[in-house]
Design an enzyme around this catalytic site. Structure first.
Site, mmCIF file in Angstrom:
data_model
loop_
_atom_site.group_PDB
_atom_site.id
_atom_site.type_symbol
_atom_site.label_atom_id
_atom_site.label_comp_id
_atom_site.label_asym_id
_atom_site.label_seq_id
_atom_site.Cartn_x
_atom_site.Cartn_y
_atom_site.Cartn_z
ATOM 1 C CE LYS A 149 42.061 40.359 35.278
ATOM 2 N NZ LYS A 149 42.017 40.107 33.652
ATOM 3 C CE LYS A 190 35.411 38.521 34.974
ATOM 4 N NZ LYS A 190 35.755 38.300 33.528
ATOM 5 C CE LYS A 216 38.218 40.980 27.927
ATOM 6 N NZ LYS A 216 38.337 40.270 26.700
HETATM 7 P P1 ATP Z 1 39.340 41.213 31.999
HETATM 8 O O1 ATP Z 1 39.365 40.939 33.468
HETATM 9 O O2 ATP Z 1 40.407 42.272 31.531
HETATM 10 O O3 ATP Z 1 38.073 41.502 31.763
HETATM 11 P P2 ATP Z 1 39.575 38.587 31.110
HETATM 12 O O4 ATP Z 1 40.635 37.689 31.671
HETATM 13 O O5 ATP Z 1 38.104 38.322 31.277
HETATM 14 O O6 ATP Z 1 39.805 40.054 31.450
HETATM 15 P P3 ATP Z 1 40.079 37.400 28.406
HETATM 16 O O7 ATP Z 1 39.897 38.296 27.076
HETATM 17 O O8 ATP Z 1 39.495 36.072 28.334
HETATM 18 O O9 ATP Z 1 39.772 38.459 29.670
HETATM 19 O O10 ATP Z 1 41.608 37.418 28.654
HETATM 20 C C1 ATP Z 1 42.435 37.052 27.699
HETATM 21 C C2 ATP Z 1 43.868 36.783 28.356
HETATM 22 O O11 ATP Z 1 44.519 37.811 28.871
HETATM 23 C C3 ATP Z 1 43.868 35.715 29.551
HETATM 24 O O12 ATP Z 1 44.907 34.849 29.153
HETATM 25 C C4 ATP Z 1 44.291 36.500 30.780
HETATM 26 O O13 ATP Z 1 44.712 35.637 32.016
HETATM 27 C C5 ATP Z 1 44.984 37.395 30.282
HETATM 28 N N1 ATP Z 1 44.846 38.832 31.111
HETATM 29 C C6 ATP Z 1 43.829 39.400 31.384
HETATM 30 N N2 ATP Z 1 44.199 40.338 32.222
HETATM 31 C C7 ATP Z 1 45.617 40.713 32.231
HETATM 32 C C8 ATP Z 1 46.489 41.471 32.900
HETATM 33 N N3 ATP Z 1 46.072 42.224 33.557
HETATM 34 N N4 ATP Z 1 47.641 41.068 32.943
HETATM 35 C C9 ATP Z 1 48.218 40.051 32.337
HETATM 36 N N5 ATP Z 1 47.516 39.257 31.826
HETATM 37 C C10 ATP Z 1 46.035 39.319 31.500
#
Ligand code: ATP
Ligand code: LTN
Length: 328
Positions: A194, A112, A197
């Site tokens: 992965k 990030k 969002k």
């Molecule tokens: P992003 O990378 O999508 O912005 P993030 O990890 O910053 O996601 P959060 O909303 O804080 O977003 O994540 C919520 C949960 O979703 C966490 O437990 C994270 O591990 C899980 N998660 C995020 N992306 C994935 C994925 N592609 N597959 C499975 N679990 C995921």
């Protein structure tokens, strides 16, 4: 006494199938077995710039998603991180025992921060310490998360153990709960990454509130590996990812799904997958629309009141053990 679980998601962007399958689905499955705390981590959200108006709206929208996914406010404590000041306070304490080196090793910071630590925000750097504070405040035993959070969980464990060693038993050392299937749903466009969002290409993710047309288009456009058979094979991550999603949406095992699509091509498979995802999300989307802002605020306020009692108790213990005393 029931053991505790704690988890959270950031009120940024839109939640996608990866968030649901990697995290929320397991929160719902575990909520009755544990004493459960689910947090909307708005203080984590500001580690990257956010529009205040949008952040305010997304905070409430995330509560809607939690409830639509099946979290029961009568069973689980659902609350907003910033309602409990102890999260920020414990972060300070833990940051004093965190090492620069261990935070520099966090892969999410490297991703990030785009590898540019000169320009990356300090909040992005200390993000995992705030996450550790979230978890440790509630004497959490188990933290259901996706695979990308494993390293952060290890830091939370290290910080708990370090504090317990230096000041005597204070924190429960938490274990991660990472589901065997669904913990790393991949981007539909770039299966080396992965589903995320924050991805610039919205076609890589299926958002939980996408309409049927959009879902169908995104699945149709999903990249596939060379080959024609619908089979799970680690050497073919794109089709394996789609098959995993099909399995989790329909409840059919991977073997049953493979047998079902035997002799049929990618086009047929994608059409059935799109139908399965649309069917799965329909009741979810209807439920998400059904809550008024007032209802959500009431649930979040009651959640904060319950959470605060536990957070205060832990922080008081931490301060007492460290000799931090005030005059009032
Ligand atoms: P992003 O990378 O999508 O912005 P993030 O990890 O910053 O996601 P959060 O909303 O804080 O977003 O994540 C919520 C949960 O979703 C966490 O437990 C994270 O591990 C899980 N998660 C995020 N992306 C994935 C994925 N592609 N597959 C499975 N679990 C995921
Ligand atoms: N960093 C997590 C969100 C998060 C979290 C937590 C998850 C913040 N605090 C405590 C579990 C426990 C992420 O998924 N991006």
């Amino acid at each position: 006494m029931k053991k505790r679980i704690f988890s959270g998601a950031q009120p940024t962007g839109q939640l996608h199938l990866g968030n649901y399958l990697g995290a929320l689905k397991n929160w719902v499955a575990l909520q009755n077995e544990y004493e459960s705390f689910f947090c909307i981590v708005n203080l984590h959200a500001i580690t990257l710039p956010q529009d205040p108006q949008v952040l305010r709206q997304k905070t409430l929208d995330l509560a809607r998603i939690y409830l639509a996914a099946g979290l029961d406010p009568e069973v689980s404590t659902i609350f907003i991180q910033s309602d409990i000041a102890e999260h920020a306070e414990l972060t300070w304490v833990l940051s004093c025992s965190s090492r620069m080196g261990e935070l520099e090793r966090m892969t999410q910071f490297k991703d990030k921060g785009k590898g540019n630590s000169e320009r990356a925000g300090v909040g992005l750097f200390t993000y995992p310490v705030l996450m550790a504070a979230d978890i440790l405040l509630y004497q959490t035993h188990l933290v259901p998360v996706g695979k990308d959070q494993k390293q952060h969980l290890e830091l939370a464990r290290d910080l708990a153990e370090r504090f317990n060693r230096d000041f005597g038993r204070t924190f429960v050392v938490p274990d991660p709960f990472i589901p065997p299937v669904g913990a790393n749903i991949l981007s539909l466009q770039e299966p080396a990454k992965k589903m995320s969002k924050s991805d610039e290409n919205p076609n890589g993710a299926i958002f939980l509130l996408d309409d049927p047309d959009t879902i169908t288009k995104k699945i149709k456009r999903a990249v596939t590996d060379s080959g024609t058979t619908v089979e799970y094979d680690e050497a073919r991550p794109a089709i394996s990812n789609l098959l995993t999603i099909y399995h989790l949406m329909t409840g059919r095992t991977i073997e049953e799904s493979q047998a079902h699509f035997e002799g049929r091509g990618y086009g047929h498979f994608k059409a059935e997958l799109a139908e399965a995802v649309v069917e799965f999300l329909k009741p979810f989307q209807e439920k998400a629309q059904s809550y008024t802002d007032d209802e959500l605020n009431r649930i979040l306020k009651a959640g904060a009141e319950k959470a605060r009692v536990i957070a205060r108790e832990t922080l008081r213990d931490v301060y007492a053990k460290m000799g931090i005393v005030g005059a009032v």
